[in-house]
Design a protein around this motif. Sequence first.
Motif, mmCIF file in Angstrom:
data_model
loop_
_atom_site.group_PDB
_atom_site.id
_atom_site.type_symbol
_atom_site.label_atom_id
_atom_site.label_comp_id
_atom_site.label_asym_id
_atom_site.label_seq_id
_atom_site.Cartn_x
_atom_site.Cartn_y
_atom_site.Cartn_z
ATOM 1 N N ASN A 97 1.002 -1.152 0.030
ATOM 2 C CA ASN A 97 0.200 0.124 -0.276
ATOM 3 C C ASN A 97 1.165 0.910 0.174
ATOM 4 O O ASN A 97 1.658 1.593 0.751
ATOM 5 C CB ASN A 97 -1.086 0.123 1.496
ATOM 6 N N VAL A 98 0.619 2.004 -1.098
ATOM 7 C CA VAL A 98 1.509 3.294 -0.904
ATOM 8 C C VAL A 98 -0.107 4.441 -0.446
ATOM 9 O O VAL A 98 -1.292 4.428 -1.076
ATOM 10 C CB VAL A 98 1.821 3.603 -2.422
ATOM 11 N N PHE A 99 1.039 5.004 0.818
ATOM 12 C CA PHE A 99 -0.406 6.500 1.673
ATOM 13 C C PHE A 99 -0.769 7.267 0.341
ATOM 14 O O PHE A 99 -0.267 8.089 -0.712
ATOM 15 C CB PHE A 99 0.368 6.681 2.499
ATOM 16 N N GLY A 100 -2.663 6.880 0.109
ATOM 17 C CA GLY A 100 -3.157 8.432 -0.551
ATOM 18 C C GLY A 100 -2.679 7.768 -1.685
ATOM 19 O O GLY A 100 -3.571 8.945 -2.781
ATOM 20 N N ILE A 101 -2.307 7.026 -2.563
ATOM 21 C CA ILE A 101 -2.390 6.495 -3.698
ATOM 22 C C ILE A 101 -2.993 5.133 -4.624
ATOM 23 O O ILE A 101 -2.295 3.963 -3.920
ATOM 24 C CB ILE A 101 -1.132 6.899 -4.957
ATOM 25 N N GLU A 102 -4.459 4.769 -4.472
ATOM 26 C CA GLU A 102 -4.876 3.448 -4.435
ATOM 27 C C GLU A 102 -4.375 2.802 -4.987
ATOM 28 O O GLU A 102 -4.312 2.273 -5.801
ATOM 29 C CB GLU A 102 -6.472 4.266 -4.133
ATOM 30 N N GLU A 103 -4.620 3.776 -6.549
ATOM 31 C CA GLU A 103 -4.115 2.868 -7.856
ATOM 32 C C GLU A 103 -2.475 2.597 -7.411
ATOM 33 O O GLU A 103 -2.594 1.018 -8.711
ATOM 34 C CB GLU A 103 -3.979 4.018 -8.940
ATOM 35 N N LEU A 104 -2.002 2.154 -6.709
ATOM 36 C CA LEU A 104 -0.923 1.725 -6.644
ATOM 37 C C LEU A 104 -0.926 0.187 -5.574
ATOM 38 O O LEU A 104 -0.219 -0.206 -5.107
ATOM 39 C CB LEU A 104 0.468 2.509 -6.062
ATOM 40 N N LYS A 105 -2.136 0.229 -5.050
ATOM 41 C CA LYS A 105 -2.020 -0.945 -4.470
ATOM 42 C C LYS A 105 -2.219 -1.702 -4.595
ATOM 43 O O LYS A 105 -2.754 -2.307 -5.912
ATOM 44 C CB LYS A 105 -3.441 -0.571 -3.122
ATOM 45 N N ARG A 106 -1.196 -2.952 -4.431
ATOM 46 C CA ARG A 106 -1.229 -3.835 -5.296
ATOM 47 C C ARG A 106 -0.950 -5.722 -4.270
ATOM 48 O O ARG A 106 -0.180 -5.109 -3.090
ATOM 49 C CB ARG A 106 -0.280 -4.593 -6.132
ATOM 50 N N GLU A 107 -1.285 -6.567 -4.808
ATOM 51 C CA GLU A 107 -1.434 -7.983 -3.919
ATOM 52 C C GLU A 107 -0.028 -8.936 -4.816
ATOM 53 O O GLU A 107 -0.811 -8.921 -5.889
ATOM 54 C CB GLU A 107 -2.680 -9.082 -3.755
ATOM 55 N N VAL A 108 0.999 -8.899 -4.133
ATOM 56 C CA VAL A 108 1.644 -9.463 -5.445
ATOM 57 C C VAL A 108 2.242 -11.140 -4.563
ATOM 58 O O VAL A 108 2.373 -10.584 -3.240
ATOM 59 C CB VAL A 108 2.996 -8.692 -5.776
#
Length: 224
Positions: free
Chosen positions: A55-66
């Motif tokens: 999770n990158v705070f404030g940037i939902e588009e960068l949230k990933r499960e890898v």
Amino acid sequence: MRRHLTSLAAAALLASAAPTLAFAASKLPPPDSAGLLSPAAADYRIGAQDVLEVNVFGIEELKREVQVNAGGKVILPLVGELQAGGRTPGEFSEDVEAALKAKYMKDPQVIVTVKNAQSQRVTIDGAVNKPGVYPLSGPTTLLQAVSLGGGPDQKLANVKKVAVFRQVGGKRHAATFNLNDIREGKTEDPQIYGNDIVVVDTSSGNRFIQNFQGVFPLLGFLAW
């Protein structure tokens, strides 16, 4: 016969990997990596096949499960391939922050969580209904581990002789447990850790082991 052979394979693997093996009856210390069992532990080291949430705070588009690949690496948006294996979640969070800061963001805040610790697995072998390798999702006892393998085979299993193999102090150790005594509360239900190998003996185990002791002397302790 198939289950007998899988038990032999597990024992033979341990014998070839570690010629020095200590045996004990119903007593086995925690492994060298005991502190790494829980993915929530601060010192947990990320391993191959673990599933991470980034999770990158404030940037939902960068949230990933890898999922960490066999080489310990993951691929993330913007930063590309990074080494996650061997790092704690906190350390890997800092790695991602540094990579983002180098090119794209002034002060990124990243949180990495281990969603599924696939690197923490136990091998269940011998006279069980579903022998195999199973992930540990949290603290697991011997009874629970045997249940992961579908429980003891009602026709073949000798639940009074269940072996646990474990790495302790740089050496392979083993102990035997009686599942009946555990169920009746006569003895404690021991905790099982990642990389343990659990082998349920067969009701004809003594005869079977005697036939193979010359090839696999490691199995001799099951005849106690």
